[in-house]
Structure formats: C-alpha cells, structure tokens
Design an enzyme around this catalytic site. Sequence first.
Site, mmCIF file in Angstrom:
data_model
loop_
_atom_site.group_PDB
_atom_site.id
_atom_site.type_symbol
_atom_site.label_atom_id
_atom_site.label_comp_id
_atom_site.label_asym_id
_atom_site.label_seq_id
_atom_site.Cartn_x
_atom_site.Cartn_y
_atom_site.Cartn_z
ATOM 1 N N ILE A 47 53.840 53.612 4.920
ATOM 2 C CA ILE A 47 53.565 52.193 5.182
ATOM 3 C C ILE A 47 52.141 51.768 4.809
ATOM 4 O O ILE A 47 51.710 50.673 5.160
ATOM 5 C CB ILE A 47 53.861 51.828 6.660
ATOM 6 C CG1 ILE A 47 53.053 52.705 7.618
ATOM 7 C CG2 ILE A 47 55.351 51.911 6.939
ATOM 8 C CD1 ILE A 47 53.074 52.202 9.051
ATOM 9 N N LYS A 48 51.435 52.621 4.072
ATOM 10 C CA LYS A 48 50.070 52.239 3.697
ATOM 11 C C LYS A 48 50.081 51.355 2.437
ATOM 12 O O LYS A 48 51.099 51.254 1.748
ATOM 13 C CB LYS A 48 49.218 53.496 3.468
ATOM 14 C CG LYS A 48 49.014 54.314 4.750
ATOM 15 C CD LYS A 48 48.354 53.491 5.829
ATOM 16 C CE LYS A 48 47.978 54.273 7.085
ATOM 17 N NZ LYS A 48 49.054 54.869 7.843
#
Length: 375
Positions: free
Chosen positions: A184-185
């Site tokens: 999710i970065k």
Amino acid sequence: MKAKSLIQIAKPSLGKEELESVRKVFRTCWLGMGSFVYEFEKKIQEYLGVKYAIAVNTGTTAIHLALASIGIKAGDEVVVPSLTFAGSIQPIVALGARPVFCEIEPDTLNIDLEDARKRITKKTRAIIVVHYGGMACDMDKALKIGKRYKIRIVEDAAHAFGSFYNGRKIDSFGDVACFSFDPIKNLTCGEGGCVTTSSARLAEILRRKRLLGISKDTWARYKNKKSWFYEVVTEGYRYHMSNVNAAIGLAQFKKAEKFIQKKKRIVRDYDNFFKSINGIELLKRNYRETAPFNYTIRIKANRDKFIKYMQDNGVSVGVNYIPNHIQPFFRRFKAKRLPVTEKVWKEIVSLPLYSDMTVKETEKVKNLVKKFIEA
Ligand SMILES: Cc1ncc(COP(=O)(O)O)c(C=O)c1O
C-alpha cells in the site's frame, strides 16, 4: 449489514507493465537477487539523489538492518514514537535493545523532539524519527539533538518515499533512512524496502549484513571465475530483495510521480471539504512537500461507532496506529507517561486514500463522514 462493494482504505495501482516486468524476470530464470535488484537500487539512488540504496525484502527488515549496521546492540536504548507501526519497534527488540517510547505532536502526529530529548539517558544510542503520513519531521532539530548527545538519527521513512524536507527529497539526512515498498505504499514491490545512506563504509556493512554476512553476494560470485568461493565475515541476515519484487518496483517507478500527484489532489479535496465541519480536526499538512501515504483526521465523535458506520456503508477505514506502549508484548518496556499519545490515538481515524480512487468514491467517503459527524 454488509455492503456489496467495499471502498478499501488503500490498495496498489497495478497494470500490465508490472506483469510484463515480472515476465522478464521469468525469462532470465534468476528469481533471487540479481540485475533487476541492482537496477532498482540505481533508480532509487537517482530518484532520491542519494549515494547508496540497499534494497531489502520489507520496510521492517530495512529498519532492523539499519539499526544493526550502525551498531545498536543488547542493552542499548532507542527512543521512538509510540504512535507508529509495530515494524518500527520490533527491530529494536530483535537486537536486544530497549524501545523508549516518546510523544508525538498532536497536530502532525510526527515525533515530539523535545519530549524525545528528555527521554535520552546514558544508554541511548539512537532516535528513530517517523515521517508520519509522508510529512517530514523537523530534521534540523533532530540532527542537532543527535549531534549534541552523540546519538544516531535513524529515519523511518516508510511513509515518505517521494516527500521533501526543505526542498530536498527525504533520504538520509542522518546516518540512514529506511523505506517500505509494501503493497500500500506510494511505490510497491509487492513486498520490499530499502536503506539509504551517503556513507560508503555504512553501505558496505549494510550490503554484507543483508546477505548473511557474506562478503560478496551470489550474483557477483557467479560472475567471478572462482565462483564457488565465499566468506562469512560478520553477523548477518537473509534480507535481500528478490528480482521478482524489484521487477514490480521498476515498473512502478515510471508511475510513481503520477500516483503521488493524484494522492495529493485527493488530500487537498478532502481537506477542503472537511475543514468547515465541526467535530473534525485536520492535521497540519505541507501540501507542497508531502507525498501523502495515508489520510488521517481527528474526530470528536465516538470512533468505534464511526468506524462501524463507515464499514456498514461500504467504506473501509482504519487507525494508524494503536500506540505500541499499550501493546501486550511491548508493555514490558514500561514506558513513562505519554498523555498526548494516549489522548490523540483515541481520536484518529484514516480514510481511504489510493491513487486509483475515483471521484465517485471520494464523494461517497466525504458525504458519509459528514453525515455521521453532523448527525
Ligand atoms: C511507519 C512504518 N514503519 C515501518 C513499516 C514497515 O514496513 P513493511 O510493512 O514494509 O515491513 C511500516 C509499514 O507500513 C510503517 O508504516
């Protein structure tokens, strides 16, 4: 009630480019660390403008490797904000050192450096600053404290890939900075991380420790004539990145700026909408310099009810983070009082933020939040 389609709190933006990049790895039949990882490291170096980037398999192992490489050992103390992901804390514990939990600033959720300073003892060897949500901590002040007390400043930049501090990309203002490329970065490798440094000596230690303390990595060995020879010269881990993960990251690199700009627009839009709503407190933001990771607000309403309401209406929200000093396993470190953290964490909630979010989705989130808070 379960909603049909859930707006996730975060998700990666993936396409055929990532698949094609992984396909290239398959064709080489070299899945482990190799040319894709080295190319990825080069890209990071260019993008951040840093001398050395050492790619690893998660952001957590980046922190572990960084702390080990600057010499953190059993009996040492490391000051760290309590309000962070457990991945900032477990590496300290893994080295036999003690996490000394400190406060955050209530309006940015970044480390309260004055409070951190007060918690320094004779055993303190480092402070970990976490650039919360991608917004830079006051690095000038952090480095001043480091110098004055002769302690290391380690940046947990898991949220901050692509962010700036005073016009310079966040990399390693201190000794080392640690990034995460988890799913999710702002840039994902599937799972991945890296440590950056401007010190050649430290880069060498990091490289050795990343691969079991072996003096040369497998790829380099196979390029040599005496390909079977290796030496274990120091304590080390199996933390290197794989070609498969690097290939995903390489494809993402081409889109990273686009992802960041899109997330910036959503953050501004959210802020503009929420700023006039009584009962919502916005965090202080630096729109220009921050590549936002998440979108966190403080609410005065009953948070549990709010989370349930959002979930029931098809919107996933979260809490970044539950303070570590109250986690069952970390209670043994007996943190001194943390009144700000204990007050603020009960109010924070993170709303969906990802680069593929549609206007329809952001509108739905905004309207649901408003409806609940103003009810
Ligand atoms: C502040 C912080 N530090 C460290 C980490 C660890 O990164 P990873 O999930 O890649 O291990 C994370 C992950 O989200 C994080 O948010």
